[in-house]
Design a protein around this motif. Sequence first.
Motif, short mmCIF file in Angstrom:
data_model
loop_
_atom_site.label_atom_id
_atom_site.label_comp_id
_atom_site.label_asym_id
_atom_site.label_seq_id
_atom_site.Cartn_x
_atom_site.Cartn_y
_atom_site.Cartn_z
N VAL A 287 0.82 -1.21 0.00
CA VAL A 287 0.00 0.00 0.00
C VAL A 287 0.85 1.27 0.00
O VAL A 287 0.73 2.11 0.88
CB VAL A 287 -1.03 0.02 1.15
N LEU B 274 -2.52 2.34 -2.79
CA LEU B 274 -3.65 3.13 -2.28
C LEU B 274 -4.57 3.54 -3.43
O LEU B 274 -5.80 3.54 -3.28
CB LEU B 274 -3.14 4.37 -1.53
N ILE C 194 -6.67 0.48 -4.21
CA ILE C 194 -7.74 0.27 -3.23
C ILE C 194 -8.90 1.23 -3.52
O ILE C 194 -10.06 0.83 -3.60
CB ILE C 194 -7.21 0.44 -1.79
N ARG C 195 -8.54 2.51 -3.75
CA ARG C 195 -9.56 3.53 -4.04
C ARG C 195 -10.38 3.13 -5.29
O ARG C 195 -11.60 3.18 -5.30
CB ARG C 195 -8.86 4.87 -4.27
N SER D 48 -0.22 -5.86 3.78
CA SER D 48 0.89 -4.93 3.93
C SER D 48 1.78 -5.39 5.08
O SER D 48 1.29 -6.01 6.02
CB SER D 48 0.38 -3.52 4.24
N PHE E 34 -2.14 -1.54 9.43
CA PHE E 34 -3.07 -0.44 9.20
C PHE E 34 -4.41 -0.69 9.86
O PHE E 34 -5.14 0.23 10.15
CB PHE E 34 -3.36 -0.29 7.69
N ILE F 24 -8.36 0.43 5.81
CA ILE F 24 -8.22 1.67 5.04
C ILE F 24 -9.59 1.89 4.42
O ILE F 24 -10.03 1.10 3.59
CB ILE F 24 -7.14 1.53 3.96
N ASN F 25 -10.28 2.97 4.86
CA ASN F 25 -11.68 3.15 4.50
C ASN F 25 -12.44 1.88 4.88
O ASN F 25 -12.41 1.48 6.02
CB ASN F 25 -11.84 3.50 3.01
N GLN G 248 -7.41 -5.18 6.36
CA GLN G 248 -6.09 -5.78 6.20
C GLN G 248 -6.18 -7.27 6.49
O GLN G 248 -6.82 -7.69 7.45
CB GLN G 248 -5.10 -5.11 7.16
#
Length: 300
Positions: A13, A18, A21-22, A43, A47, A50-51, A55
């Motif tokens: 990431v 990133l 992922i978006r 990763s 984390f 993420i949003n 993970q």
Amino acid sequence: QISKMFGTVVVGVGIAGLARIRDLMNPMPSSPSEHLKLIGFVSRRSFGNINEAKQISLEDALKNKDIHAAFISTENKSHEETIRMFLEAGKHVLVEYPMALSAKAAHELWEMAEQKGKVLHVEHIELLTEEYKQLKKEVAGKDLVKGTLHFTGHVLDENKSGFPAFSGIARLTWLIDLFGDLTVTSATREKQKDKNYSRMTVHFQTANKKPLTWIEERGPGMRREKKINFCFTSGCLENFPEAPRSSVGLFMQDQNLFAKKLLGQVSKEELAAEKWRILRCLDLAEVIQQYCEEPEKIYS
């Protein structure tokens, strides 16, 4: 019929991961990307989430039957090993360029994907930029006399990103895509360790024996930019043609292409041409590295 869905995992990431992922979480409406479903990300750093993405461990990603494809966005050095793990686990793979840091590894991985009937897709967003699409139109049908592509950029950690012919393979991809197959005639490299400066100069010939030069230059504070000077029988092109902004992001365009491959919507001819181009560029990158690393020939 139920539309086919492919569970995906993003591995790594950094900036690209990133973006992946978006884009997986917000696919373009009625595009092939709607067939991709993000299951989680992997990763080394922790984390949590993420949003909405969660993970998961590498082991889980490899074992999970709901994950059909992996997006690999780790540092260049670990691409080869990560691709191999996911192919062995029977997953499709999308990987950021360069797919490996040696031509031998790239050919082996490609063969492995074919044996397992899996898609191995290498991201080439540099071919998807509007700037490049305009350049390609401009160059089409013209007779090259000679040309230079000069890239400058910030310093890279070569232990992670590999030799410049591999980390800079986007430039080589441009030249092959614009001018067809190339042969390396010579390649040298200048390094100033104390200044953290590096400059690789490669000389090629086209199939028509026309000279092309690629310069990859990196140092502290160097702006990321490309300069071109392509001379044709009809005149020289020294600036990029004006290009509109694209409404679709580059990673999203690439993701759509990967999804099309998973859905079997890309022709055999296109796939074969792409395979040739990717492996050819990696073969050339290796030849360039060998030229640059040859000890200086001493003439008595």
